[in-house]
Design a protein around this motif. Structure first.
Motif, mmCIF file in Angstrom:
data_model
loop_
_atom_site.group_PDB
_atom_site.id
_atom_site.type_symbol
_atom_site.label_atom_id
_atom_site.label_comp_id
_atom_site.label_asym_id
_atom_site.label_seq_id
_atom_site.Cartn_x
_atom_site.Cartn_y
_atom_site.Cartn_z
ATOM 1 N N LYS A 150 0.814 -1.219 0.000
ATOM 2 C CA LYS A 150 0.000 0.000 0.000
ATOM 3 C C LYS A 150 0.856 1.283 0.000
ATOM 4 C CE LYS A 150 -3.687 2.199 2.642
ATOM 5 N NZ LYS A 150 -4.551 2.124 3.816
ATOM 6 N N THR A 151 2.061 1.196 0.549
ATOM 7 C CA THR A 151 2.910 2.390 0.674
ATOM 8 C C THR A 151 4.187 2.302 -0.164
ATOM 9 O OG1 THR A 151 3.972 1.460 2.645
ATOM 10 C CG2 THR A 151 2.066 2.932 2.989
ATOM 11 N N ALA A 154 5.013 5.315 -2.375
ATOM 12 C CA ALA A 154 5.417 6.465 -1.562
ATOM 13 C C ALA A 154 6.860 6.319 -1.100
ATOM 14 C CB ALA A 154 4.486 6.629 -0.362
ATOM 15 N N HIS A 188 -0.047 9.765 -0.111
ATOM 16 C CA HIS A 188 -0.782 9.597 1.151
ATOM 17 C C HIS A 188 -0.871 10.943 1.868
ATOM 18 C CE1 HIS A 188 -0.624 5.233 0.740
ATOM 19 N NE2 HIS A 188 0.635 5.381 0.374
ATOM 20 N N SER A 235 -1.043 11.066 5.927
ATOM 21 C CA SER A 235 0.213 10.645 6.566
ATOM 22 C C SER A 235 1.308 11.687 6.408
ATOM 23 C CB SER A 235 0.704 9.330 5.960
ATOM 24 O OG SER A 235 -0.259 8.328 6.105
#
Length: 190
Positions: A57-58, A61, A127, A130
């Motif tokens: 999911k990250t 990033a 994100h 975050s």
């Protein structure tokens, strides 16, 4: 133009003198030194990016943060710092004392600030919520460099602006490359 530069130089110095005269001392020095050290070599941002790479999911990033840090290093430290060669405040103004070793002799732009805002902006690209914590950490690190008298306010401002640009470029580039890789994988799978 000379008058404008004189005004900027005066503001830069007066702001640092204000911090040195009215805010520095005691436990505060230790706190701001520790905060500044979090930005040494981009350590906080590199560790964060590597951790983000472990989760699907990250992952984009994390990759974008690393790309932003690399772009920032090349643009800020390799190109601009060596081109401008602006001495550190404590070198130019003998009444200012460096609270810590700045790591190199040139102050423009602030690499600590540039890397922080580059990483935070790359995270923001993927994100948004975050990234608020990342921007907060980047801002605290940026202020710590002023507190330590190792950067002028205009060094910090340049670091913020360049960092945001590097983060946006890295986010866009990472997103395009990741989409392209995904498309190629889909074609191979069919």
């Amino acid at each position: 133009m000379d008058i404008l530069l004189d005004i900027i130089h005066t503001f830069d110095y007066e702001f640092l003198a204000l911090i040195a005269d009215h805010w520095r001392g005691g436990l505060s020095d230790t706190v701001w030194t520790v905060i500044s050290m979090l930005g040494n070599g981009g350590a906080l941002w590199i560790v964060t990016a590597v951790v983000l790479l472990f989760f699907r999911k990250t992952r984009r990033a994390g990759a974008a943060m690393l790309v932003a840090l690399l772009i920032g290093l090349l643009v800020g430290n390799v190109l601009i710092k060596e081109w401008v060669m602006r001495p550190r405040p404590f070198v130019t103004h003998s009444d200012l004392t460096a609270l810590l070793d700045p790591g190199d002799q040139w102050s423009f732009p602030s690499a600590h600030t540039l890397s922080g805002f580059a990483a935070a902006t790359a995270l923001w690209f993927f994100h948004r919520k975050s990234s608020i914590l990342a921007y907060l950490a980047a801002s605290l690190i940026a202020f710590s460099r002023l507190y330590a008298s190792v950067h002028y306010p205009t060094d910090i401002l340049a670091g913020v602006l360049l960092g945001i640009l590097c983060g946006l470029a890295a986010g866009w580039l990472t997103d395009r490359v990741a989409d392209r890789i995904h498309t190629i994988r889909l074609r191979k799978g069919n």
